[in-house]
Write a protein that holds these residues in place. Structure first.
Motif, PDB file in Angstrom:
ATOM      1  N   LEU A  92       0.803  -1.218   0.000  1.00  0.00           N
ATOM      2  CA  LEU A  92       0.000   0.000   0.000  1.00  0.00           C
ATOM      3  C   LEU A  92       0.839   1.274   0.000  1.00  0.00           C
ATOM      4  N   PHE A  93       2.008   1.204   0.632  1.00  0.00           N
ATOM      5  CA  PHE A  93       2.858   2.388   0.789  1.00  0.00           C
ATOM      6  C   PHE A  93       4.289   2.083   0.336  1.00  0.00           C
ATOM      7  N   PRO A  94       4.473   1.813  -0.943  1.00  0.00           N
ATOM      8  CA  PRO A  94       5.800   1.375  -1.411  1.00  0.00           C
ATOM      9  C   PRO A  94       6.904   2.421  -1.263  1.00  0.00           C
ATOM     10  N   ASP A  95       6.542   3.690  -1.179  1.00  0.00           N
ATOM     11  CA  ASP A  95       7.559   4.737  -1.120  1.00  0.00           C
ATOM     12  C   ASP A  95       7.819   5.279   0.285  1.00  0.00           C
ATOM     13  N   LEU A  96       7.064   4.802   1.281  1.00  0.00           N
ATOM     14  CA  LEU A  96       7.295   5.282   2.642  1.00  0.00           C
ATOM     15  C   LEU A  96       8.525   4.590   3.239  1.00  0.00           C
ATOM     16  N   PRO A  97       9.304   5.324   4.020  1.00  0.00           N
ATOM     17  CA  PRO A  97      10.552   4.774   4.574  1.00  0.00           C
ATOM     18  C   PRO A  97      10.327   3.936   5.832  1.00  0.00           C
ATOM     19  N   PHE A  98       9.538   2.877   5.701  1.00  0.00           N
ATOM     20  CA  PHE A  98       9.273   2.018   6.857  1.00  0.00           C
ATOM     21  C   PHE A  98      10.551   1.367   7.355  1.00  0.00           C
ATOM     22  N   GLU A  99      10.617   1.186   8.676  1.00  0.00           N
ATOM     23  CA  GLU A  99      11.651   0.389   9.311  1.00  0.00           C
ATOM     24  C   GLU A  99      10.941  -0.804   9.936  1.00  0.00           C
ATOM     25  N   PHE A 100      11.386  -2.002   9.600  1.00  0.00           N
ATOM     26  CA  PHE A 100      10.780  -3.235  10.074  1.00  0.00           C
ATOM     27  C   PHE A 100      11.696  -3.838  11.132  1.00  0.00           C
ATOM     28  N   CYS A 101      11.223  -3.855  12.379  1.00  0.00           N
ATOM     29  CA  CYS A 101      12.058  -4.256  13.500  1.00  0.00           C
ATOM     30  C   CYS A 101      11.923  -5.743  13.795  1.00  0.00           C
ATOM     31  N   THR A 102      13.067  -6.395  14.005  1.00  0.00           N
ATOM     32  CA  THR A 102      13.137  -7.786  14.430  1.00  0.00           C
ATOM     33  C   THR A 102      13.785  -7.801  15.819  1.00  0.00           C
ATOM     34  N   THR A 103      14.025  -8.986  16.363  1.00  0.00           N
ATOM     35  CA  THR A 103      14.721  -9.059  17.652  1.00  0.00           C
ATOM     36  C   THR A 103      16.214  -8.784  17.504  1.00  0.00           C
ATOM     37  N   ARG A 130      22.110  16.663  13.426  1.00  0.00           N
ATOM     38  CA  ARG A 130      23.046  15.683  13.971  1.00  0.00           C
ATOM     39  C   ARG A 130      24.324  15.643  13.151  1.00  0.00           C
ATOM     40  N   ARG A 131      25.403  15.230  13.791  1.00  0.00           N
ATOM     41  CA  ARG A 131      26.668  15.038  13.087  1.00  0.00           C
ATOM     42  C   ARG A 131      26.668  13.666  12.423  1.00  0.00           C
ATOM     43  N   ASN A 132      27.354  13.542  11.282  1.00  0.00           N
ATOM     44  CA  ASN A 132      27.414  12.260  10.579  1.00  0.00           C
ATOM     45  C   ASN A 132      28.034  11.157  11.429  1.00  0.00           C
ATOM     46  N   ALA A 133      28.974  11.489  12.299  1.00  0.00           N
ATOM     47  CA  ALA A 133      29.624  10.477  13.129  1.00  0.00           C
ATOM     48  C   ALA A 133      28.616   9.746  14.015  1.00  0.00           C
ATOM     49  N   ASP A 134      27.544  10.398  14.405  1.00  0.00           N
ATOM     50  CA  ASP A 134      26.532   9.766  15.248  1.00  0.00           C
ATOM     51  C   ASP A 134      25.811   8.631  14.536  1.00  0.00           C
ATOM     52  N   PHE A 135      25.744   8.682  13.223  1.00  0.00           N
ATOM     53  CA  PHE A 135      24.945   7.719  12.482  1.00  0.00           C
ATOM     54  C   PHE A 135      25.553   6.318  12.480  1.00  0.00           C
ATOM     55  N   ASN A 136      26.857   6.209  12.550  1.00  0.00           N
ATOM     56  CA  ASN A 136      27.453   4.876  12.607  1.00  0.00           C
ATOM     57  C   ASN A 136      26.967   4.118  13.826  1.00  0.00           C
ATOM     58  N   LYS A 137      26.913   4.787  14.957  1.00  0.00           N
ATOM     59  CA  LYS A 137      26.428   4.148  16.182  1.00  0.00           C
ATOM     60  C   LYS A 137      24.912   3.974  16.137  1.00  0.00           C
ATOM     61  N   MET A 138      24.223   5.028  15.728  1.00  0.00           N
ATOM     62  CA  MET A 138      22.767   5.024  15.747  1.00  0.00           C
ATOM     63  C   MET A 138      22.162   3.946  14.839  1.00  0.00           C
ATOM     64  N   PHE A 139      22.755   3.755  13.681  1.00  0.00           N
ATOM     65  CA  PHE A 139      22.185   2.822  12.706  1.00  0.00           C
ATOM     66  C   PHE A 139      22.990   1.529  12.574  1.00  0.00           C
ATOM     67  N   GLN A 140      23.768   1.200  13.606  1.00  0.00           N
ATOM     68  CA  GLN A 140      24.569  -0.016  13.522  1.00  0.00           C
ATOM     69  C   GLN A 140      23.718  -1.280  13.422  1.00  0.00           C
ATOM     70  N   GLY A 141      22.501  -1.232  13.911  1.00  0.00           N
ATOM     71  CA  GLY A 141      21.617  -2.396  13.841  1.00  0.00           C
ATOM     72  C   GLY A 141      20.716  -2.403  12.617  1.00  0.00           C
ATOM     73  N   HIS A 142      20.945  -1.496  11.678  1.00  0.00           N
ATOM     74  CA  HIS A 142      20.111  -1.427  10.471  1.00  0.00           C
ATOM     75  C   HIS A 142      20.685  -2.284   9.342  1.00  0.00           C
ATOM     76  N   ARG A 143      19.793  -2.919   8.629  1.00  0.00           N
ATOM     77  CA  ARG A 143      20.147  -3.600   7.377  1.00  0.00           C
ATOM     78  C   ARG A 143      19.387  -2.882   6.273  1.00  0.00           C
ATOM     79  N   ASN A 144      20.120  -2.175   5.466  1.00  0.00           N
ATOM     80  CA  ASN A 144      19.521  -1.387   4.387  1.00  0.00           C
ATOM     81  C   ASN A 144      19.393  -2.204   3.111  1.00  0.00           C
ATOM     82  N   ASP A 145      18.638  -1.633   2.153  1.00  0.00           N
ATOM     83  CA  ASP A 145      18.473  -2.219   0.816  1.00  0.00           C
ATOM     84  C   ASP A 145      17.895  -3.637   0.860  1.00  0.00           C
TER      85      ASP A 145
END
Length: 157
Positions: A92-103, A130-145
């Motif tokens: 329904l929302f193919p262009d929304l930036p959903f984040e799908f959380c797992t354990t 925010r500074r770019n350096a923060d993103f490495n820590k903040m998004f370390q649990g993300h799997r993109n693409d």
């Protein structure tokens, strides 16, 4: 002897103005534990986001109650989303930036740069760039693409 329980939300409570932990916060939590208080985190955040904050071991209620972990990070309660609902949201929302959380991680169909860009836009609207350096820590649990199939292959909360 009574057992003390200190349960707290994160944003606006246990996190500083930058929505992060700091030495004062972590020291306070350690002091509570030394006083034999059980320290529990209760938040809408995901497992990976909480891990990146560096809290000491303890029970957690995460993703607005969809997942509860004991002090050893073992699942004691979970209520995942049915795969059919996850699929419907993506369709329904193919262009929304959903984040799908797992354990274990947070999955997204966005690229890493899109994830960071969306976050920066949201924070800029709040006057908190925010500074770019923060993103490495903040998004370390993300799997993109991630593909639709990769997301549907996981248990999503």
């Amino acid at each position: 002897m009574k057992q003390l329980l200190f349960a707290s939300d994160l944003d606006g409570t246990l996190l500083n103005a930058a929505h992060e932990t700091d030495e004062e916060i972590l020291t306070g939590m350690q002091e509570l534990a030394r006083q034999n208080a059980a320290v529990a985190v209760s938040t809408g955040r995901s497992v990976s986001m909480c891990r990146s904050l560096g809290f000491p071991p303890g029970p957690k209620v995460l993703m607005n109650g969809a997942l509860a972990l004991d002090a050893q990070d073992q699942v004691v309660y979970d209520q995942p989303l049915p795969a059919a609902i996850v699929a419907e949201l993506m369709d329904l929302f193919p262009d929304l930036p959903f984040e799908f959380c797992t354990t274990d991680c947070t999955l997204t169909r966005q690229s890493r740069q899109e994830t960071i860009g969306n976050f920066q836009r949201r924070w800029a609207k709040r006057g908190k760039p925010r500074r770019n350096a923060d993103f490495n820590k903040m998004f370390q649990g993300h799997r993109n693409d991630q593909t639709r199939e990769q997301i549907l292959d996981q248990t999503i909360y």
